[in-house]
Design a protein around this motif. Structure first.
Motif, PDB file in Angstrom:
ATOM      1  N   GLY A 664      50.120  32.633  86.505  1.00  7.77           N
ATOM      2  CA  GLY A 664      50.934  31.851  87.029  1.00  7.77           C
ATOM      3  C   GLY A 664      52.524  31.677  86.334  1.00  7.77           C
ATOM      4  O   GLY A 664      52.590  31.847  85.243  1.00  7.77           O
ATOM      5  N   GLY A 665      53.265  31.647  87.175  1.00  8.70           N
ATOM      6  CA  GLY A 665      54.754  31.442  86.554  1.00  8.70           C
ATOM      7  C   GLY A 665      55.621  32.497  86.572  1.00  8.70           C
ATOM      8  O   GLY A 665      56.833  32.507  86.286  1.00  8.70           O
ATOM      9  N   TRP A 666      55.245  33.880  86.606  1.00  8.56           N
ATOM     10  CA  TRP A 666      56.126  34.940  86.746  1.00  8.56           C
ATOM     11  C   TRP A 666      56.786  35.029  87.961  1.00  8.56           C
ATOM     12  O   TRP A 666      55.919  35.404  89.053  1.00  8.56           O
ATOM     13  CB  TRP A 666      55.250  36.331  86.269  1.00  8.56           C
ATOM     14  N   VAL A 667      58.198  35.414  87.966  1.00  9.67           N
ATOM     15  CA  VAL A 667      58.812  35.514  89.228  1.00  9.67           C
ATOM     16  C   VAL A 667      59.628  36.390  88.755  1.00  9.67           C
ATOM     17  O   VAL A 667      60.674  36.424  88.041  1.00  9.67           O
ATOM     18  CB  VAL A 667      59.639  34.297  89.512  1.00  9.67           C
ATOM     19  N   LEU A 668      59.635  37.599  89.784  1.00 10.94           N
ATOM     20  CA  LEU A 668      60.419  38.763  89.683  1.00 10.94           C
ATOM     21  C   LEU A 668      61.421  38.617  90.903  1.00 10.94           C
ATOM     22  O   LEU A 668      61.345  38.482  91.930  1.00 10.94           O
ATOM     23  CB  LEU A 668      59.867  40.177  89.889  1.00 10.94           C
ATOM     24  N   SER A 669      62.852  38.888  90.427  1.00 10.48           N
ATOM     25  CA  SER A 669      63.690  38.830  91.550  1.00 10.48           C
ATOM     26  C   SER A 669      64.768  40.500  91.417  1.00 10.48           C
ATOM     27  O   SER A 669      65.080  40.597  90.231  1.00 10.48           O
ATOM     28  CB  SER A 669      64.592  37.688  91.517  1.00 10.48           C
ATOM     29  N   ALA A 670      65.237  40.836  92.397  1.00  7.30           N
ATOM     30  CA  ALA A 670      66.092  42.170  92.440  1.00  7.30           C
ATOM     31  C   ALA A 670      67.195  41.848  93.577  1.00  7.30           C
ATOM     32  O   ALA A 670      66.850  41.438  94.581  1.00  7.30           O
ATOM     33  CB  ALA A 670      65.317  43.435  93.050  1.00  7.30           C
ATOM     34  N   ARG A 671      68.478  41.951  93.119  1.00 10.61           N
ATOM     35  CA  ARG A 671      69.729  41.565  93.638  1.00 10.61           C
ATOM     36  C   ARG A 671      70.587  42.632  93.810  1.00 10.61           C
ATOM     37  O   ARG A 671      70.811  43.392  92.883  1.00 10.61           O
ATOM     38  CB  ARG A 671      70.360  40.332  93.195  1.00 10.61           C
ATOM     39  N   ALA A 672      70.963  42.738  94.920  1.00  9.16           N
ATOM     40  CA  ALA A 672      72.101  43.833  95.087  1.00  9.16           C
ATOM     41  C   ALA A 672      73.219  43.411  96.140  1.00  9.16           C
ATOM     42  O   ALA A 672      72.821  42.836  97.039  1.00  9.16           O
ATOM     43  CB  ALA A 672      71.293  45.089  95.776  1.00  9.16           C
ATOM     44  N   GLU A 673      74.310  43.802  95.860  1.00 10.21           N
ATOM     45  CA  GLU A 673      75.543  43.361  96.660  1.00 10.21           C
ATOM     46  C   GLU A 673      76.652  44.308  96.388  1.00 10.21           C
ATOM     47  O   GLU A 673      76.806  45.165  95.462  1.00 10.21           O
ATOM     48  CB  GLU A 673      75.975  42.111  96.275  1.00 10.21           C
ATOM     49  N   GLY A 674      77.457  44.239  97.429  1.00 10.56           N
ATOM     50  CA  GLY A 674      78.809  45.448  97.049  1.00 10.56           C
ATOM     51  C   GLY A 674      79.669  44.802  98.477  1.00 10.56           C
ATOM     52  O   GLY A 674      79.353  44.007  99.263  1.00 10.56           O
ATOM     53  N   GLY A 675      80.889  45.322  98.252  1.00 13.51           N
ATOM     54  CA  GLY A 675      82.006  44.796  99.099  1.00 13.51           C
ATOM     55  C   GLY A 675      83.214  45.801  99.116  1.00 13.51           C
ATOM     56  O   GLY A 675      83.236  46.482  98.130  1.00 13.51           O
ATOM     57  N   TYR A 676      83.863  45.651 100.280  1.00 11.13           N
ATOM     58  CA  TYR A 676      85.123  46.770 100.390  1.00 11.13           C
ATOM     59  C   TYR A 676      86.006  45.887 101.221  1.00 11.13           C
ATOM     60  O   TYR A 676      85.766  45.235 102.103  1.00 11.13           O
ATOM     61  CB  TYR A 676      84.809  47.940 101.034  1.00 11.13           C
ATOM     62  N   ILE A 677      87.356  46.095 100.787  1.00  6.98           N
ATOM     63  CA  ILE A 677      88.526  45.493 101.541  1.00  6.98           C
ATOM     64  C   ILE A 677      89.329  46.635 101.873  1.00  6.98           C
ATOM     65  O   ILE A 677      89.832  47.579 101.264  1.00  6.98           O
ATOM     66  CB  ILE A 677      89.336  44.372 100.468  1.00  6.98           C
ATOM     67  N   HIS A 678      89.518  46.927 103.277  1.00  8.35           N
ATOM     68  CA  HIS A 678      90.502  47.806 104.194  1.00  8.35           C
ATOM     69  C   HIS A 678      91.789  47.159 104.500  1.00  8.35           C
ATOM     70  O   HIS A 678      91.670  46.162 105.226  1.00  8.35           O
ATOM     71  CB  HIS A 678      89.533  48.169 105.307  1.00  8.35           C
ATOM     72  N   PRO A 679      92.915  47.890 103.850  1.00 13.79           N
ATOM     73  CA  PRO A 679      94.066  47.064 104.155  1.00 13.79           C
ATOM     74  C   PRO A 679      94.434  47.558 105.489  1.00 13.79           C
ATOM     75  O   PRO A 679      94.264  48.505 106.168  1.00 13.79           O
ATOM     76  CB  PRO A 679      94.870  47.758 103.090  1.00 13.79           C
ATOM     77  N   LEU A 680      95.023  46.484 106.288  1.00 17.54           N
ATOM     78  CA  LEU A 680      95.685  46.810 107.629  1.00 17.54           C
ATOM     79  C   LEU A 680      96.958  47.028 107.759  1.00 17.54           C
ATOM     80  O   LEU A 680      97.828  46.978 108.818  1.00 17.54           O
ATOM     81  CB  LEU A 680      95.154  45.763 108.590  1.00 17.54           C
ATOM     82  N   GLU A 681      97.619  47.316 106.413  1.00 18.40           N
ATOM     83  CA  GLU A 681      99.329  47.284 106.572  1.00 18.40           C
ATOM     84  C   GLU A 681      99.611  48.282 105.139  1.00 18.40           C
ATOM     85  O   GLU A 681      98.618  48.185 104.448  1.00 18.40           O
ATOM     86  CB  GLU A 681     100.039  46.178 106.344  1.00 18.40           C
TER      87      GLU A 681
END
Length: 878
Positions: A664-681
């Protein structure tokens, strides 16, 4: 010679006064006298020595009266009866030879006060309720002995078996005493050793790992809280041993005896287990019988996933029954009759199992009982239930209701929706007894962060405003690099519909910084003032759509004394005097040679009008998740008016696993994220990126790297007097620029802790972080070897790169004595290559605020990245 009847009493309570306690007169030595009569008739009864009690009362206790015949046995019984009242410390009956009976008594004193001395580990407020004697009560030795035993028992519960208690009395006037309990607490009785006899399949060390009780000692022995002797823990360890052997196939295992012996010095215990392992069993035939049409035998076998030939595992069988109960609950059977029948073949050492599901009626929710909520309104709790009164029972929906209630953060952890049988077998009552937590916060705190130095924070928040589940918050924060003030409100059920409505108004001042050598140096300042509105509603049970609109005014400035230059002091390239504009001399302007063109392009005010949405999937089990996953897709469109136009997209996902195989008590977490900004001018100037610096990604903080420590940046290096680069780096400037794209990944394993560390709020973990920030338009950089100045005036001329460092070539007034080394700017870090770090950390809910400590080592990095081995935050949320 008079006949005297006197009880012989031992006195363990030594009086603690200068004057000794009153003692009864000793009987006269026996002389050779004729024997006194042993029978007769009582002529009179006199009482002497009484102070508080009436004589008639004492006579009634003795059961003696004038005219009554008596014998030696009668007087002996009267003496015992008087002592039995516990009102007297001494009683003497005389006058048996004449029939004129005289009862001489010494009354027990009255307790003036009770004093505890020597107790440090257990405070008075814990001991006093256990003491039966009270001030103004009659002192008796039997009650004192009982109280001593009670106090000693309290210390035994804490594992202090060497504790002793010595009662003493201090005599006072008017037959009163102070009762003093002198406590010697002693050390905790540790478990010096654990011996196991009879084990052959597993070594002692392996079995000891399964026990709650641990042996004292070791390098980290001072951190242990389960190395003291506890009889209840001893019984639990026997069950743990049996459970372990049953998971390994030893179905006949038993603990023959468990003996705890106190060492001769009475300081520690030696525990000895005698076990009998028996043979190891394999799984025999797996059969299924079912009286429920919705749960046929074939489906039962599919759910239990047990195959003949493997080792018998009682835990796997228990898990199979749990899965069957869950499946039956999902089908509407709240009280399914599921029993595994074991068929033991002692010769083949096989264990056959038949899973039998009995006839059970479908159940319906008769009612939902809620108790314990004093502030939170019933409807706030009931609207989180996924089943209503009258609905068919569904265990999956009940579990989901429990998770949603836990996620509110209003109640104690691990709350449980309990099921009891209703008025008929086909009805179930769901009961929820909540224990409310404080949902209001008033915080005035000071802290220190290795990233932002000193931090001051004041906030007030109510996450369950008026018991309606609404959130109202306001806050002010100040640190070296950021300041903010904010006010927000959230209504999660607008108009009693499952629609979230919220809004914020805020002002944030942020001072960016770069590094000059190892010193931080403030660069641009950003002031943001704005408001935001948001609206959210569920699409499915686990999926939510949120929309938002924000209007923000940003103002980016640079310190004019540091980064601006008066054009009057700059020579016209054609040699025609100071630079001028169409309306005369120009005002001070941002000097790219001091700030860099990449920062000069950012100066000014801009209005951002943005609309966006977030699509959220979340089936985690609470505020501190241990299972489930969360996925968030968000996009923001800026350009609905205002000065800024772009589309920002982000995707974040996180998955949690509770690792039961490790305990008991073991917690595994996996996280992934990403992002992109596309200019309109397009970019407003050549060499600058169309996305301004305040809108770019700087990435989620990677532990092992400094804040804004990865991604594109400008490094400005100084030239030496001889035209070479100064390699000392003490004057090197590093400016983080952010990027239009980023990604980040994290794997973290949270470790279990013992009960004492858990009570302190400690949650240690190990992690691996990976990520990158990249993609910008390559900015314009400078490469100036030397600055040349006129000797007659401060007008300056910039010398381009050349091997000729002579300032005199610029004409009259210029010479090498009025010059200074230049600088070179390099653009680095614009790469999608991963940065990687590994480390350990701990979260601690400390008395002075939440604290996070991380020690991380950067394993992969690129040129320009700034690393940091140790970081911590205290006084701020994390």
């Amino acid at each position: 010679m008079p006949l005297m009847a006197q009880a012989q009493q031992s006195d363990p309570l030594a009086p603690q006064t200068a004057a000794p306690a009153p003692q009864p007169a000793a009987p006269a030595p026996a002389a050779a006298q004729p024997p006194a009569p042993t029978s007769g008739m009582i002529r009179s009864i006199a009482v002497r020595g009484s102070q508080r009690l009436e004589a008639e009362t004492i006579r009634s206790y003795a059961n003696l009266a004038p005219g009554q015949n008596y014998t030696a046995e009668t007087l002996d019984t009267a003496l015992k009866d008087l002592y039995a009242t516990e009102l007297f410390s001494d009683v003497v009956i005389t006058g048996a030879e004449t029939g004129n009976i005289v009862i001489t008594v010494q009354e027990n004193p009255v307790i003036n006060r009770i004093i505890l001395e020597g107790n440090k580990r257990i405070k008075d407020d814990k001991i006093v309720p256990e003491i039966k004697l009270k001030p103004r009560e009659i002192f008796t030795r039997s009650k004192v002995r009982a109280d001593v035993e009670r106090i000693v028992e309290l210390y035994k519960r804490q594992g202090r078996f060497a504790a002793t208690v010595e009662p003493k009395i201090v005599n006072l006037e008017q037959n009163r005493v102070d009762l003093v309990f002198e406590v010697y607490e002693g050390d905790k009785s540790k478990v010096r050793s654990i011996n196991i006899i009879g084990n052959e399949a597993f070594k002692d060390d392996r079995l000891k790992k399964e026990m709650f009780t641990k042996q004292a000692g070791g390098v980290l022995g001072f951190l242990k809280s389960n190395d003291s002797y506890d009889p209840d823990r001893l019984a639990a360890d026997q069950q743990k041993l049996r459970a372990f052997y049953l998971t390994e196939g030893y179905a006949d295992f038993r603990v023959v005896s468990a003996l705890a012996e106190l060492t001769p010095d009475r300081r520690d215990f030696v525990i000895t287990y005698v076990v009998e392992e028996g043979p190891r069993y394999k799984l025999g035939p797996i059969e299924a019988e079912s009286a429920l049409r919705d749960l046929p035998p074939e489906k039962i076998k599919e759910i239990v996933k047990l195959e003949p030939g493997g080792w018998f595992n009682a835990k796997a069988v228990e898990d199979a029954v749990t899965k069957l109960n869950e499946e039956a609950g999902n089908l509407g059977y709240a009280f399914a009759d599921i029993n595994p029948a074991y068929e033991r073949d002692a010769e083949k050492h096989e264990m056959g199992i038949t899973f039998r599901v009995g006839e059970t009626p479908r159940t319906y929710v008769e009612r939902i009982d809620i108790s314990g909520n004093t502030s939170t309104r019933d409807k706030v709790i009931r609207r989180e239930f996924r089943v209503n009164e009258g609905d068919a029972f569904n265990a999956l929906k009940v579990k989901r209701s429990q998770d949603r209630l836990q996620s509110l953060g209003f109640f104690q952890e691990n709350l449980e929706v309990k099921q009891t049988e209703g008025s008929t077998p086909d009805k179930v009552v769901l009961g929820l007894n909540v224990e409310e937590k404080s949902t209001g916060e008033l915080q005035l705190s000071a802290g220190y962060s290795s990233l932002e130095k000193f931090i001051l924070s004041f906030s007030i928040a109510q996450r369950n405003f008026m018991g309606k589940g609404q959130e109202l918050n306001a806050g002010v924060n100040w640190s070296r690099y950021s300041k903010s003030i904010q006010l927000g409100f959230v209504e999660p059920y607008f108009l009693d519909k499952n629609i979230l409505l919220g809004g914020d108004i805020f002002r944030r001042d942020y001072n960016s910084f770069n590094y000059v050598g190892n010193s931080r140096n403030t660069t641009y300042s950003q002031t943001s003032t704005g408001t935001a509105l948001r609206l959210g509603f569920p699409l499915t049970e686990y999926m939510t759509l949120g929309t938002r609109y924000s209007l923000v005014q940003d103002n980016i400035t640079l310190d004019e004394n540091t980064f601006y230059t008066d054009p009057d002091l700059v020579a016209d390239p054609d040699g025609n005097g100071p630079l001028t504009g169409s309306n005369g001399p120009l005002p001070p302007q941002c000097d790219p040679r001091k700030a860099g063109q990449y920062l000069c392009d950012e100066v000014g005010k801009r209005l951002t009008s943005a609309i966006g949405y977030s699509l959220v999937y979340n089936d985690t089990d609470g505020i501190r998740p241990t299972r489930g996953q969360s996925v968030v897709l968000s996009q923001d469109f800026a350009g609905l008016g205002g000065d800024v136009k772009y589309i920002r997209s982000r995707l974040t996902g996180i998955k949690y696993w509770q690792l039961g195989l490790l305990g008991g008590g073991w917690v595994l977490s996996a996280r992934a994220e990403g992002g992109y900004i596309h200019p309109l001018e397009k970019s407003p100037s050549t060499g600058s990126d169309p996305i301004r610096i305040t809108d770019r990604f700087f990435g989620t903080q990677l532990r092992g790297f400094d804040i804004r420590g990865i991604g594109p940046r400008i490094i400005r290096e100084q030239y030496a007097a001889d035209g070479t680069i100064d390699t000392s780096q003490k004057n090197q400037v590093s400016d983080a620029l952010g990027g239009r794209a980023y990604y980040m990944g994290r794997i973290e394993l949270e470790f279990p802790t013992n009960s004492s560390l858990k009570s302190f709020g400690l949650r240690p973990s190990a992690f691996i972080d990976v990520g990158s920030v990249w993609r910008l338009t390559t900015p314009v950089t400078e490469d100036i070897i030397k600055f040349c100045y006129k000797s007659a005036a401060p007008t300056q001329e910039i010398r381009p790169p050349s091997t000729n460092l002579d300032c005199a070539q610029f004409g009259a007034g210029y010479d090498n004595t009025n010059s200074s080394p230049g600088f070179r700017e390099r653009y680095v870090g614009d790469s999608a290559r991963p940065r990687l770090s590994i480390g350990i950390g701990v979260n601690w809910v400390s008395p002075f605020g939440p604290l996070r400590i991380d020690i991380a080592k950067a394993l992969l990095k690129t040129e320009g990245d700034e690393t940091k081995l140790f970081s911590f935050n205290v006084g701020t949320q994390f």
